[in-house]
Design a protein around this motif. Structure first.
Motif, PDB file in Angstrom:
ATOM      1  N   ASN A 175      -6.678  -3.685  -2.963  1.00 46.57           N
ATOM      2  CA  ASN A 175      -7.092  -2.709  -1.951  1.00 46.57           C
ATOM      3  C   ASN A 175      -6.751  -3.177  -0.550  1.00 46.57           C
ATOM      4  N   ASP A 224     -10.143  -6.252  -5.052  1.00 51.24           N
ATOM      5  CA  ASP A 224     -10.310  -6.337  -3.593  1.00 51.24           C
ATOM      6  C   ASP A 224      -9.008  -6.734  -2.910  1.00 51.24           C
ATOM      7  N   SER A 252      -4.278  -1.349   2.207  1.00 52.34           N
ATOM      8  CA  SER A 252      -4.683  -0.988   3.574  1.00 52.34           C
ATOM      9  C   SER A 252      -3.750  -1.608   4.609  1.00 52.34           C
TER      10      SER A 252
END
Length: 110
Positions: free
Chosen positions: A103, A100, A107
């Motif tokens: 990611n 997480d 982003s």
């Protein structure tokens, strides 16, 4: 006496930097082959990330590892290259625990 940057003599040398004695690199001339019969060598192809990169679950010295590696073609055979990483189960779990965060960083930094 152990020199800085050198591995113990009973372990294979994996670094391909310039040798101080001017000799050839201690790396083997041939790369490891991915067996055509995956079950025979206890390798499980998980996925192909690209045409030259694969994720394989394999056993090495009795330890099951996730192997993410580049492959190349020579003489019609797909051969494992030197570029890659093998993670044992504990390190793989640590990486998965941080998916997480990875990611989110992707982003925020496209």
């Amino acid at each position: 006496m152990v020199k800085k940057g050198r591995k113990r003599s009973n372990e294979p040398e994996l670094w391909s930097g310039d040798s101080s004695d001017g000799g050839e690199s201690p790396l083997p001339k041939k790369a490891a082959k991915l067996s055509p019969s995956i079950g025979a060598s206890k390798e499980i192809l998980i996925c192909e990330i690209s045409s030259t990169r694969r994720v394989v679950l394999r056993k090495w010295k009795g330890v099951t590892m996730v192997d993410i590696r580049e492959f190349y073609e020579k003489g019609g055979e797909q051969l494992a290259g030197r570029k890659g990483i093998s993670l044992p189960k504990d390190q793989w779990k640590i990486l998965c625990d941080h998916i997480d965060e990875i990611n989110q960083a992707f982003s925020e930094n496209p």
